[in-house]
Design an enzyme around this catalytic site. Structure first.
Site, short mmCIF file in Angstrom:
data_model
loop_
_atom_site.label_atom_id
_atom_site.label_comp_id
_atom_site.label_asym_id
_atom_site.label_seq_id
_atom_site.Cartn_x
_atom_site.Cartn_y
_atom_site.Cartn_z
N SER A 132 0.82 -1.22 0.00
CA SER A 132 0.00 0.00 0.00
C SER A 132 0.85 1.27 0.00
CB SER A 132 -0.91 0.02 1.25
OG SER A 132 -1.77 -1.08 1.24
N ILE A 339 -25.91 -20.92 -0.38
CA ILE A 339 -27.12 -21.39 -1.06
C ILE A 339 -26.90 -22.81 -1.60
CG2 ILE A 339 -28.52 -21.04 -3.15
CD1 ILE A 339 -28.27 -18.00 -2.63
N GLU A 365 -4.66 -4.01 -6.06
CA GLU A 365 -5.04 -2.72 -6.67
C GLU A 365 -5.74 -1.80 -5.65
OE1 GLU A 365 -5.52 -2.09 -10.55
OE2 GLU A 365 -5.07 -4.12 -11.25
N1 CAA Z 1 -3.26 10.27 -10.53
C1 CAA Z 1 -2.33 11.22 -10.55
N2 CAA Z 1 -1.76 11.75 -9.45
C2 CAA Z 1 -2.13 11.25 -8.28
C3 CAA Z 1 -3.08 10.22 -8.17
C4 CAA Z 1 -3.66 9.74 -9.36
N3 CAA Z 1 -4.58 8.78 -9.36
N4 CAA Z 1 -3.23 9.91 -6.88
C5 CAA Z 1 -2.41 10.72 -6.18
N5 CAA Z 1 -1.74 11.52 -7.04
C6 CAA Z 1 -0.80 12.58 -6.69
C7 CAA Z 1 -1.44 13.49 -5.69
O1 CAA Z 1 -2.20 14.50 -6.33
C8 CAA Z 1 -0.24 14.06 -4.97
O2 CAA Z 1 0.34 15.05 -5.82
P1 CAA Z 1 0.75 16.50 -5.24
O3 CAA Z 1 1.81 16.19 -4.23
O4 CAA Z 1 1.24 17.22 -6.45
O5 CAA Z 1 -0.49 17.05 -4.62
C9 CAA Z 1 0.74 12.89 -4.94
O6 CAA Z 1 0.34 12.04 -6.03
C10 CAA Z 1 0.72 12.13 -3.65
O7 CAA Z 1 -0.58 11.59 -3.48
P2 CAA Z 1 -1.13 11.13 -2.08
O8 CAA Z 1 -0.93 12.24 -1.09
O9 CAA Z 1 -2.49 10.61 -2.28
O10 CAA Z 1 -0.15 9.93 -1.69
P3 CAA Z 1 -0.14 8.95 -0.44
O11 CAA Z 1 1.25 8.60 -0.13
O12 CAA Z 1 -1.03 9.49 0.63
O13 CAA Z 1 -0.75 7.59 -1.04
C11 CAA Z 1 -2.39 5.96 -1.33
C12 CAA Z 1 -2.01 7.44 -1.29
C13 CAA Z 1 -3.87 6.04 -1.60
C14 CAA Z 1 -2.15 5.19 -0.02
C15 CAA Z 1 -1.62 5.28 -2.48
O14 CAA Z 1 -0.29 5.07 -2.16
C16 CAA Z 1 -2.27 3.97 -2.87
O15 CAA Z 1 -3.23 3.97 -3.64
N6 CAA Z 1 -1.74 2.81 -2.41
C17 CAA Z 1 -2.22 1.52 -2.88
C18 CAA Z 1 -1.30 0.97 -3.91
C19 CAA Z 1 -1.91 -0.10 -4.74
O16 CAA Z 1 -3.06 -0.01 -5.15
N7 CAA Z 1 -1.13 -1.12 -5.07
C20 CAA Z 1 -1.57 -2.14 -5.94
C21 CAA Z 1 -0.40 -2.67 -6.70
S1 CAA Z 1 -0.73 -3.15 -8.34
C22 CAA Z 1 -1.22 -4.74 -8.33
O17 CAA Z 1 -1.69 -5.23 -7.35
C23 CAA Z 1 -1.03 -5.36 -9.67
C24 CAA Z 1 -1.07 -6.79 -9.90
O18 CAA Z 1 -0.30 -7.29 -10.71
C25 CAA Z 1 -2.14 -7.62 -9.28
#
Ligand code: CAA
Length: 410
Positions: A132, A339, A365
């Protein structure tokens, strides 16, 4: 507002449903038992154009929109989650990332063969100790002349041993004041010297799919394979997840539908206490919840797909669709097993596979907990989506179906 699917959308639905139900359904239980992904699946998905469904013709795609991608994922996961996972990583997390962030040369070298299904692609973000908390990942890429040298390990990578290409996120600046700014994204040819990979066995679900690890030891990646600018890796990863999560949401919607259909069939065939079990109110309640979950999940993913078509930022809506559909599919699968009674507990019926498969998607994801934090963050005003460069290019049928490139679009 128009809730009707176009004739093209219906055609996509029909084509993908025919493929999944006629060609994959007959052998999926054996593939799940054998814990083997069939090469036939990738070959046929490529032949049918499913792997390039939503890309412009001039990039090797089929010229369809992002809703078509969602509909295809719904149909694929209604048969088996492993089919939809292919779409999530090959299309959602990798190829759409190139469409959004890649330059023309990268689109020619990577996107075209991927959209045609000649090359398979995966996504390297998670690591053995980092899931994460993306900003704190450890894989490193140090600049050396015209190349970067990649070191580190990626874990839980779908298609790790099947893919030719990977979109890899690595740390280029360990000294960045904000760790988010120290990451960059790379398109990596997995036949490069120093790449090692393997499969992970013993998974609870998605056993007919391929999941593995990739290790990089002094792997040389040319500078021209860097996606976006140095330091943009976190945003690129997150925007790729906006697309991957969309496919997961649509797929989980298909899984709910599969649970509903299997449950209705069983409840109208099985008799107890002198009548079919569907006549009992407690069974009806479970069926009713599945209907509710399916309809709500479908509306949520279609809205996210519509926003993608318009070119609107959809991080919030996609996260909500993914969280809702995956939680609901796990619940629906648990009730479908209930079920089916004892039969649901064996692989004589597909519902035990649905339950095992459903569990994965509430973890990958973005876990359900991450999506809850995101939704609360939006509601409380702690999180906003501002950066306009983080939107997929809006779907324009004229541009998507043009054979020649037009300088400013797509
Ligand atoms: N698009 C573009 N930019 C984004 C964005 C997005 N969707 N989400 C965040 N950002 C930007 C933010 O705007 C911010 O930019 P600024 O600093 O310019 O404002 C910057 O990125 C930092 O964003 P956050 O403050 O939201 O970052 P965070 O450290 O708080 O993290 C989180 C947020 C939601 C925890 C994120 O890290 C997250 O989603 N973690 C989960 C990761 C994940 O889903 N992993 C799955 C792996 S893939 C997989 O599983 C594939 C497979 O093969 C099965």
């Amino acid at each position: 507002m128009d809730f009707a699917l176009s004739s093209e959308h219906q055609m996509v639905q029909h084509m993908v449903r025919e493929f999944a139900q006629r060609e994959v359904s007959p052998f999926i239980r054996e593939a799940d038992r054998a814990q083997q992904m069939s090469a036939f699946v990738l070959e046929r998905m490529a032949e049918l154009g499913i792997l390039g469904i939503c890309f412009p013709l001039r990039y090797g795609g089929q010229g369809m929109d992002y809703i078509s991608l969602g509909l295809a994922c719904e149909e694929l996961e209604a048969v088996d989650t492993s089919l939809r996972v292919v779409m999530s990583v090959h299309v959602g997390l990798n190829s759409l990332g190139i469409l959004q962030w890649g330059n023309e040369d990268q689109k020619q070298r990577f996107l075209i063969p991927q959209a045609k299904g000649e090359k398979i692609a995966c996504f390297g973000l998670s690591e053995p100790g980092v899931g994460s908390d993306v900003a704190n990942l450890n894989c490193s890429a140090r600049r050396d002349g015209d190349s970067y040298i990649l070191n580190g390990e990626k874990m839980w990578i779908s298609l790790a041993t099947k893919a030719h290409h990977a979109l890899v996120v690595a740390r280029t600046n360990p000294d960045a004041a904000d760790p988010h700014d120290g990451l960059s994204a790379f398109l990596v040819d997995l036949s490069s010297p120093g790449v090692q990979r393997g499969d992970i066995h013993g998974k609870l679900g998605v056993r007919a799919g391929s999941t593995g690890w990739i290790a990089f030891q002094e792997v040389r990646v040319p500078v021209e394979n860097r996606l976006g600018e140095e330091g943009e890796g976190f945003k690129i990863a997150m925007s790729c997840l906006d697309n991957g999560r969309y496919t997961v949401a649509a797929g989980a919607t298909g899984l709910i539908r599969a649970c509903l259909e299997a449950s209705v069939k069983y409840a109208t065939e099985r008799k107890a206490f002198g009548r079919e079990i569907g006549k009992f109110q407690l069974i009806q309640q479970k069926i009713a919840y599945m209907v509710q979950a399916y309809e709500a999940a479908r509306l949520l993913y279609l809205r996210a797909g519509w926003m993608k078509n318009q070119g609107y930022r959809n991080t919030k809506e996609t996260s909500l669709a993914k969280w809702f559909a995956t939680d609901a599919s796990f619940q629906a699968a648990a009730e479908a097993v209930q079920i089916h009674g004892a039969y649901g507990y064996s692989d004589e019926y597909p519902v035990e596979r649905y339950l095992r498969n459903a569990k994965g998607a509430v973890i990958y994801e973005g876990t359900s907990e991450i999506h809850q934090l995101m939704q609360a963050g939006y509601a409380l005003g702690y999180r906003q989506d501002g950066d306009l460069r983080c939107e997929l290019p809006a779907y324009d049928p004229v541009v998507w179906r043009a054979e020649e490139s037009s300088p400013d679009k797509g």
